[in-house]
Design an enzyme around this catalytic site. Sequence first.
Site, short mmCIF file in Angstrom:
data_model
loop_
_atom_site.label_atom_id
_atom_site.label_comp_id
_atom_site.label_asym_id
_atom_site.label_seq_id
_atom_site.Cartn_x
_atom_site.Cartn_y
_atom_site.Cartn_z
N HIS A 147 -6.45 -44.19 17.00
CA HIS A 147 -5.82 -44.98 16.83
C HIS A 147 -4.05 -43.60 17.90
O HIS A 147 -3.13 -43.55 16.86
CB HIS A 147 -4.77 -46.13 16.03
CG HIS A 147 -3.87 -46.79 16.08
ND1 HIS A 147 -3.38 -46.85 17.55
CD2 HIS A 147 -3.45 -47.45 15.28
CE1 HIS A 147 -2.79 -48.42 17.31
NE2 HIS A 147 -2.35 -48.44 15.67
N GLN B 177 -0.49 -44.68 17.89
CA GLN B 177 0.03 -44.60 16.70
C GLN B 177 0.74 -42.66 16.33
O GLN B 177 1.98 -42.94 15.93
CB GLN B 177 -0.35 -45.12 15.91
CG GLN B 177 0.20 -44.87 14.30
CD GLN B 177 1.35 -45.89 14.22
OE1 GLN B 177 1.24 -47.91 14.62
NE2 GLN B 177 2.28 -45.25 13.73
N ASP C 162 -2.46 -44.65 4.89
CA ASP C 162 -2.71 -46.02 5.38
C ASP C 162 -3.53 -46.77 4.83
O ASP C 162 -3.47 -46.78 3.68
CB ASP C 162 -3.75 -45.71 7.30
CG ASP C 162 -3.97 -46.94 7.60
OD1 ASP C 162 -2.88 -48.00 7.64
OD2 ASP C 162 -4.54 -46.55 8.40
N CYS D 96 1.85 -46.43 9.25
CA CYS D 96 1.46 -47.02 10.53
C CYS D 96 2.03 -48.71 10.05
O CYS D 96 2.38 -49.46 10.81
CB CYS D 96 0.72 -46.65 11.14
SG CYS D 96 -0.87 -48.00 10.75
#
Length: 305
Positions: A129, A132, A220, A260
Amino acid sequence: MENLFKMLDLSATEITDILDLADQLKYERKHGISHKLLEGQKIGMIFEKSSTRTRISFEVGITELGATPLFLSSSDLQIGRGEPLCDTARVLGRYLDGIMIRTFKQSTVEDLAKYSGLGVINGLTDFSHPCQVLADLMTIREFKISFYNLKLCYVGDGNNMCNSLVVGALKVGMRVSIAVPKGYEPDATILEFAKEYGDKFEMTTKPEVAVKDADVIVTDVWTSMGQEDETQKRAEAFKGYCLTKDLLSAANKDYMVLHCLPAHREEEISAEVFEENAKYIFEEAENRLHAQKAVMVRLYQKRTQ
Ligand code: CP
Ligand code: NVA
């Protein structure tokens, strides 16, 4: 830089350049200075998974750069009915100037670039990602001024976020510690990369060891998109991996927590820790917009201008 596939592909200089441009674009936006650097371009956004931040920040960012965003959901595209990606890509290559994609396999992002001939941005895969993590690095630098002597700690699943953070944080010069349960380690290629950094990288199964003296703590979700049938098993495996005040008492006094989003309170992060760090977490969400605009300028500006 022709594509943004994953953090492993970016040099430290390229990361710094994107962060510097992102800071400048953020400043200009705040002061009403328009920057239509991609005037007239058409940028496609393919989504094979759900999204709030990625979709909206790309759509707003593309518009602010003077280009037109096209939201392309796989459930509406013929891809959803089995049209091969290599055909879809060759068609899109004839209409568009650039593409962002959120999908499952990392190879899909790279195939899209190969067959479309366009610069492709990874808006999240199971492996990585990068958008991010660029926003996360931008946020860390914004609050901590420099990466010098900082320790970043990640607690949770060795997933796409963990893979990208480990690489990005090490590349900009931070020390990195991660706490992941056995069987949930980051990808082998990431561990191989991290090995080159010697004792600047540490992996443990004990969150209380990883957070010690950390300046930035990141977590996360335990169950990523596409893993929903493992939710129960994961909840068991990640017991003890919740960011609580008690756990964070071992971190540096002026620590910051990033997430995130979307966040699951009382799973990977307590409601108390989340709210106490909301000023960082929502700046991080805003910074998606600025960081991605910087990536798009670097990828697409010279193609037609
Ligand atoms: N953090 C992030 O990528 O959010 P979305 O899934 O809402 O895009
Ligand atoms: N690891 C999460 C990140 C969501 C932005 C997922 O892939 O679902």
